[in-house]
Write an enzyme that holds these catalytic residues in place. Structure first.
Site, mmCIF file in Angstrom:
data_model
loop_
_atom_site.group_PDB
_atom_site.id
_atom_site.type_symbol
_atom_site.label_atom_id
_atom_site.label_comp_id
_atom_site.label_asym_id
_atom_site.label_seq_id
_atom_site.Cartn_x
_atom_site.Cartn_y
_atom_site.Cartn_z
ATOM 1 N N TYR A 172 -2.700 -0.699 10.327
ATOM 2 C CA TYR A 172 -2.772 -1.152 8.930
ATOM 3 C C TYR A 172 -1.493 -0.777 8.179
ATOM 4 O O TYR A 172 -0.893 -1.615 7.489
ATOM 5 C CB TYR A 172 -3.995 -0.533 8.263
ATOM 6 C CG TYR A 172 -4.088 -0.757 6.770
ATOM 7 C CD1 TYR A 172 -4.650 -1.929 6.260
ATOM 8 C CD2 TYR A 172 -3.654 0.209 5.863
ATOM 9 C CE1 TYR A 172 -4.760 -2.138 4.884
ATOM 10 C CE2 TYR A 172 -3.757 0.010 4.495
ATOM 11 C CZ TYR A 172 -4.307 -1.156 4.004
ATOM 12 O OH TYR A 172 -4.418 -1.356 2.656
ATOM 13 N N SER A 208 0.843 -1.199 0.000
ATOM 14 C CA SER A 208 0.000 0.000 0.000
ATOM 15 C C SER A 208 0.870 1.239 0.000
ATOM 16 O O SER A 208 2.004 1.234 0.516
ATOM 17 C CB SER A 208 -0.908 0.018 1.237
ATOM 18 O OG SER A 208 -1.562 1.271 1.376
#
Length: 299
Positions: A204, A191
């Site tokens: 996350y 990400s």
């Protein structure tokens, strides 16, 4: 040429105007694609395959929807059969099976919880029973639970995030590795948050940073076996994870902070995974490719 977006006009593209979404929220992760408005775009009708993955077999975790579905469709266009592992999203998984079959390839859906190591062994076992081989492993599962403060991240949330986002990277790789041959490819979904950070997503983002390190280290370990290990780092992408993790108010402007002033669509990720899965990237390993709408990152 872009497929026609139902909410993305020619004027918007030319003038770089922000693209927004209707407010919406789902109460359970990783979310259901068939409930989203507008539906994410998984298939680019202008993309025509050329046999880059002909006869290969791919396992895609989180393959029922979002990026995973787009990758399954892209792989099918290039001649691969696919196995999609998912949690509970049966209607979405069935839709992916149907989409893959349109391109003359087989798609095996397998439901279960990737947080349980035995499920990874089951996926590999059923893949071998159905197709007899494994050539590509796409590790794409994930959850996120936004919190304004690290003080609000409970031990349970921390364990859920790491056990979902990181543990299956090891479980699936350990289960599949004995059956991967030279020329095989492992591709993880990292990400932009691993590089740019995200104030609402401390846990996350940490897992995505771990995926970057996992990719680099595993690539060095497996290079002598002829197995390439890479990752893709998406920016904001319109997937069920977004509507199931953020508030309806946040969703309204999701992705508008990118230089392109919009979120990406899943189909815009698929060619990157195809590249990393195919011999086109035969001299590429240990790398992270960024598909993020123009966000500058340190690699």
């Amino acid at each position: 040429m872009y497929p026609k977006y139902p909410y993305y006009s020619y004027e918007t593209k030319c003038e770089n105007k922000p693209v927004t979404f209707p407010p919406q929220h789902q109460d359970r992760q990783p979310g259901l694609e068939y409930l989203m408005v507008p539906a994410p775009i998984s298939d680019n009708p202008d993309y025509v395959g050329s046999g880059k993955l002909q006869g290969k077999v791919a396992i895609i975790t989180g393959g029922d929807s979002g990026i995973g579905r787009a990758v399954a469709i892209g792989f099918a266009k290039e001649g691969a059969d696919v196995v999609i592992a998912y949690l509970y999203e049966h209607e979405d998984a069935n839709a992916t099976v149907e989409m893959v079959s349109r391109y003359g390839r087989r798609c095996l859906p397998i439901a279960g919880d990737l947080r349980d190591e035995e499920f990874s062994n089951e996926i590999v076992r059923k893949t071998l029973e159905s197709f007899g081989r494994i050539d590509i492993l796409v590790l794409n599962q994930g959850v996120q639970f936004p919190q304004e403060s690290i003080l609000n991240i409970s031990t349970q949330q921390l364990e859920d995030t790491f056990r979902t986002n990181i543990f299956p990277m090891f479980f699936m790789t350990k289960a599949a590795l004995p059956y991967l041959q030279p020329g095989s490819s492992i591709i993880s979904t990292a990400s932009v948050t691993a590089y740019a950070g995200a104030p609402l997503l401390v846990d996350y983002s940490s897992t995505k940073g771990a995926i970057v390190s996992f990719t680099r280290s595993l690539s060095l370990q497996l290079v002598k076996q002829g197995i390439r290990v890479n990752a893709v780092a998406p920016g904001p992408i319109w997937t069920p994870l977004i509507v199931s993790s953020y508030s309806a108010e946040y969703v309204k402007t999701f992705g508008t902070e990118t230089p392109m002033k919009r979120a990406g669509q899943p189909f815009e990720l698929a060619p990157t995974y195809i590249y990393l899965a195919s011999d086109d990237s035969s001299f590429v390993t240990g790398q992270v490719l960024h598909v993020n709408g123009g966000v500058m990152t340190e690699t």
